[in-house]
Design an enzyme around this catalytic site. Structure first.
Site, PDB file in Angstrom:
ATOM      1  N   LYS A 115      12.066 -15.814 -10.605  1.00 57.83           N
ATOM      2  CA  LYS A 115      11.444 -14.422 -11.528  1.00 57.83           C
ATOM      3  C   LYS A 115      10.585 -14.413 -12.719  1.00 57.83           C
ATOM      4  O   LYS A 115       9.869 -14.418 -13.202  1.00 57.83           O
ATOM      5  CB  LYS A 115      12.955 -14.217 -12.385  1.00 57.83           C
TER       6      LYS A 115
ATOM      7  N   ARG B  69       4.322  -0.671  -4.564  1.00 59.70           N
ATOM      8  CA  ARG B  69       4.118  -0.794  -3.131  1.00 59.70           C
ATOM      9  C   ARG B  69       2.668  -1.377  -3.278  1.00 59.70           C
ATOM     10  O   ARG B  69       1.869  -2.300  -2.390  1.00 59.70           O
ATOM     11  CB  ARG B  69       3.844   0.142  -1.817  1.00 59.70           C
TER      12      ARG B  69
ATOM     13  N   GLU C  72       6.969 -15.657 -11.074  1.00 60.00           N
ATOM     14  CA  GLU C  72       6.255 -14.225 -10.238  1.00 60.00           C
ATOM     15  C   GLU C  72       5.941 -12.830 -11.034  1.00 60.00           C
ATOM     16  O   GLU C  72       4.986 -12.392 -11.102  1.00 60.00           O
ATOM     17  CB  GLU C  72       7.224 -13.691  -9.318  1.00 60.00           C
TER      18      GLU C  72
ATOM     19  N   GLU D 221      16.592 -18.303  -8.140  1.00 63.84           N
ATOM     20  CA  GLU D 221      16.337 -16.765  -8.330  1.00 63.84           C
ATOM     21  C   GLU D 221      15.139 -16.957  -9.653  1.00 63.84           C
ATOM     22  O   GLU D 221      14.699 -15.879 -10.267  1.00 63.84           O
ATOM     23  CB  GLU D 221      17.689 -15.897  -8.130  1.00 63.84           C
TER      24      GLU D 221
ATOM     25  N   TRP E 144      -2.837  -2.739  -1.463  1.00 68.26           N
ATOM     26  CA  TRP E 144      -2.088  -4.034  -2.026  1.00 68.26           C
ATOM     27  C   TRP E 144      -3.249  -4.571  -0.745  1.00 68.26           C
ATOM     28  O   TRP E 144      -3.707  -4.814  -0.007  1.00 68.26           O
ATOM     29  CB  TRP E 144      -1.413  -4.397  -1.163  1.00 68.26           C
TER      30      TRP E 144
ATOM     31  N   HIS F  70      16.670 -37.463  -7.560  1.00 74.84           N
ATOM     32  CA  HIS F  70      15.176 -38.022  -6.535  1.00 74.84           C
ATOM     33  C   HIS F  70      14.501 -37.047  -6.470  1.00 74.84           C
ATOM     34  O   HIS F  70      13.278 -37.465  -5.897  1.00 74.84           O
ATOM     35  CB  HIS F  70      16.102 -37.300  -4.968  1.00 74.84           C
TER      36      HIS F  70
ATOM     37  N   CYS G  91       0.758  -1.108   0.220  1.00 71.79           N
ATOM     38  CA  CYS G  91       0.201  -0.135   0.382  1.00 71.79           C
ATOM     39  C   CYS G  91       1.128   0.972  -0.119  1.00 71.79           C
ATOM     40  O   CYS G  91       2.289   1.310   0.798  1.00 71.79           O
ATOM     41  CB  CYS G  91      -0.633  -0.063   0.727  1.00 71.79           C
TER      42      CYS G  91
ATOM     43  N   ASN H 151      -1.988   2.334   5.994  1.00 71.53           N
ATOM     44  CA  ASN H 151      -1.358   0.504   5.704  1.00 71.53           C
ATOM     45  C   ASN H 151      -0.490   0.055   6.410  1.00 71.53           C
ATOM     46  O   ASN H 151      -0.507   0.200   6.928  1.00 71.53           O
ATOM     47  CB  ASN H 151      -0.135   1.568   5.032  1.00 71.53           C
ATOM     48  N   GLY H 152      -0.990  -1.548   6.911  1.00 71.97           N
ATOM     49  CA  GLY H 152      -0.805  -2.389   7.422  1.00 71.97           C
ATOM     50  C   GLY H 152      -1.985  -3.270   8.140  1.00 71.97           C
ATOM     51  O   GLY H 152      -2.973  -3.319   6.926  1.00 71.97           O
TER      52      GLY H 152
ATOM     53  N   LYS I 299       5.638  -4.354  -4.033  1.00 73.83           N
ATOM     54  CA  LYS I 299       6.764  -4.318  -3.403  1.00 73.83           C
ATOM     55  C   LYS I 299       6.636  -4.433  -2.048  1.00 73.83           C
ATOM     56  O   LYS I 299       5.771  -4.010  -1.603  1.00 73.83           O
ATOM     57  CB  LYS I 299       7.635  -3.351  -4.216  1.00 73.83           C
TER      58      LYS I 299
END
Ligand code: F6R
Length: 612
Positions: free
Chosen positions: A489, A27, A492, A485, A74, A508, A2, A100-101, A607
């Site tokens: 990438k 955000r 996402e 990584e 968000w 395995h 947010c 925000n939170g 983010k």
């Protein structure tokens, strides 16, 4: 998570807030809203979707006024839609809030407000807070600032809030606990942001609000007090954000710009720290804690997502060069078990944003246990940077693309510098080797520059596999985190299911997935595990798998086996291994673009994850 913007001053608030929200959209971007006071009344406009949807929806409406607040969301409580979008107005219209939170006890508070006649328009915890403030304000004749303060004393959870009071439209009230807020100071005008990017063109003078602080901001001045009423003297700092950093600068996406910025961001991260003429690495931020680092019984690295992957690279580097045992922990898991930490441990928190709630909580726990806590952060003045005992900034510059790219390589650069500096100080590295390792470190930007020239070739490979449903990434040793990584990438930003595995683990289990459709991306540069990874490639090929191999330039052996190769310059040791992530970043980027995905704002992500 947010984004919050506020403005009070002599200018028109609307364009400042809308432009600020666009900069904070990384955000959260499921809905947006704005509240403006036009000198007579307060209007609230909210819209499901992007800030541009909000902008379109208010076209032709009254957007006058020099005081306002805005929010880009968000979702945590309540699905993304118009009514759950912020700002939220309290039931009697006295308060408007952006938040925000997460208010953890909102259900309880909601029940209590319901028994007092309150009804709710949205499903959010934030509206409950607006109503609680109003309820307290209307109980007895107190100022809106006091009402906010009293309400916050009843709240459990995390918040960054900005509040307008319609009875007192001469002020904004801001408060924070675990969610960042920065106040920009102009000439008889003030700006508020979740970070400073919304107002960098207006002022570089800022005050970072601390946990449990409330700021009352009018055109005449800024007053800060603690939630328990202690007066706080604002500490004004200069913020250093280059305006160009927050623009796309000719690139089609921030992610692509940030991938291409890596030669520069790594150079900036090493500048003044790696002194190649005298074979020395100096990390100023760690000088005071060097004895603790050198005598550390153990290093525990905590982080989330990409930062956790950087931590895994750190494990390899610290164990190889500093010869200190390392454990790498997901911050979210670490904080919820009962980890054994003691005073001889050094805990390193890695975070691009410096605001990730789980990482922040992990370091608070480590501090309580007496460990020396260090931070590797990108955002100057962020909560993690401020909470740690010491640390090193990655000078990657502002990272706006939600998928982290340049922050990762900058984090690994810092970890490499730390490992070499400690290793040398402990006499684990011979002088000639140290010289060579420093050369390797210094050569990284140039090598990445070289890899970026293969973008067209990588694009061709992307075209072939853009419709895949699955992908497997394999690597050994320090290339295993690179594989993780690469897979992160891809998933996402393109929504293709991808997994990263240590190459030898393939047999395995994951080997069962191999068929003639799923690309297997193998990091197979000429390094310690080269012969072994050649075997792994053969195992994939024997099952008719498709291999895309990242190889050392001129390697004809793997080139003859793999379906596609991406060549990278030779890497002589673990210090330079991070360069192999760059072709994987580009591959994900192109695949996502070809699939029509919004790479800078992938679905469901945001983010700076300031909620647990
Ligand atoms: C992945 C990504 C996330 C972050 C994670 C930690 O591309 O961006 O996985 O790495 O949320 O964020 P920071 O580093 O800000 O703590």
């Amino acid at each position: 998570m947010c984004g919050i913007v506020g403005y009070i001053g002599g200018q028109s608030a609307y364009p400042i807030i809308i432009n600020g929200l666009k900069r904070l959209e990384y955000r959260g971007y499921d809905s947006a809203g704005i509240a403006l006071y036009n000198g007579k009344s307060t209007s609230v406009y909210k819209k499901y979707g992007k800030v541009s949807d909000l902008e379109n929806s208010v076209a032709g409406l009254d957007t006058n006024g020099c005081l306002g607040i805005g929010h880009t969301r968000w979702a945590t409580h309540g699905e993304p839609n118009d009514k759950n979008a912020h700002p939220h107005m309290s039931m009697h219209g006295k308060f408007v809030i952006v938040h925000n939170g997460i208010i953890e006890n909102y259900n309880n508070l909601k029940k209590r407000l319901t028994t007092r006649g309150y009804t709710f328009k949205s499903e959010t915890d934030s509206e409950v807070l607006a109503d609680l403030i109003e309820y307290i304000y209307e109980l007895s004749p107190i100022s809106p600032d006091d009402a906010v303060q009293l309400a916050l004393r009843k709240v459990q959870g995390a918040y960054g809030i900005v509040v307008m009071c319609t009875d007192h439209p001469d002020r904004l009230i801001a408060a924070r606990k675990s969610s960042p807020l920065v106040i920009g100071i102009g000439d008889k005008e003030y700006f508020i942001g979740s970070d400073a990017s919304p107002f960098v063109e207006y002022t570089d003078q800022v005050v970072y609000l601390d946990n449990d602080q409330i700021a009352v901001i009018s055109r005449e001045g800024l007053n800060i007090k603690s939630i328990n009423n202690a007066v706080v003297t604002p500490e004004i700092k200069k913020v250093d954000i280059d305006f160009d950093e927050i623009e796309k600068g000719g690139f089609s996406h921030f992610m692509l710009k940030e991938i291409y910025e890596q030669p520069r961001s790594i150079t900036d991260t090493m500048r003044g720290r790696v002194l190649s003429e005298v074979d020395k690495i100096t990390l100023g931020g760690l000088i005071d804690v060097m004895p603790r680092l050198m005598n550390a019984r153990r290093i525990i690295i905590v982080g989330c997502g990409t930062s956790w992957h950087a931590g895994l690279m750190g494990e390899y580097l610290f164990e190889e060069y500093a010869r200190i045992p390392v454990e790498v922990e997901y911050a979210s898991e670490f904080r919820y078990r009962n980890p054994i930490i003691n005073q001889e441990d050094v805990v390193i928190a890695i975070s691009q944003s410096g605001e990730t709630a789980d990482t922040l909580a992990a370091i608070q726990l480590a501090k309580k246990c007496g460990a020396c806590v260090l931070g590797i952060c990108n955002v100057v003045g962020s909560s993690i940077a401020r909470e740690t005992d010491a640390g090193v900034y990655t000078h990657a510059g502002v990272e706006i693309g939600v998928a982290s790219t340049k922050a990762f390589t900058a984090q690994v650069s810092v970890l490499a510098m730390m490992a070499l500096m400690i290793g040398r100080a402990k006499y684990n590295i011979k002088s000639a080797d140290y010289h060579q390792l420093i050369r390797e470190l210094m050569s990284i930007p140039e090598k990445i520059e070289h890899i970026l020239k293969s973008a067209d070739h990588i694009k061709e490979i992307a075209e072939k596999y853009k419709d895949s449903s699955n992908a497997l990434y394999l690597g050994r040793g320090c290339y295993y985190p690179v594989a993780l990584e690469g897979a992160l990438k891809l998933k996402e930003i393109s929504y293709i299911h991808a997994e990263g595995y240590p190459a030898a683990e393939m047999k395995h289990g994951p080997i069962a997935l191999i068929d003639d459709k799923m690309p297997v991306i193998v990091i197979a540069t000429k390094d310690k595990g080269y012969e072994k990874i050649v075997n792994n490639i053969q195992e994939v090929k024997a099952r008719k798998g498709i291999v895309i191999a990242v190889i050392t330039e001129g390697d004809t052996t793997i080139a003859a086996m793999a379906d596609h190769v991406i060549e990278v310059p030779a890497v002589e040791n673990a210090v330079g291994a991070m360069i192999t992530v760059v072709p994987l970043q580009l591959l994900s980027y192109y695949i996502a673009i070809m699939r029509g995905c919004n790479v800078d704002q992938p679905r469901n992500l945001a983010k700076s994850v300031t909620v647990e």
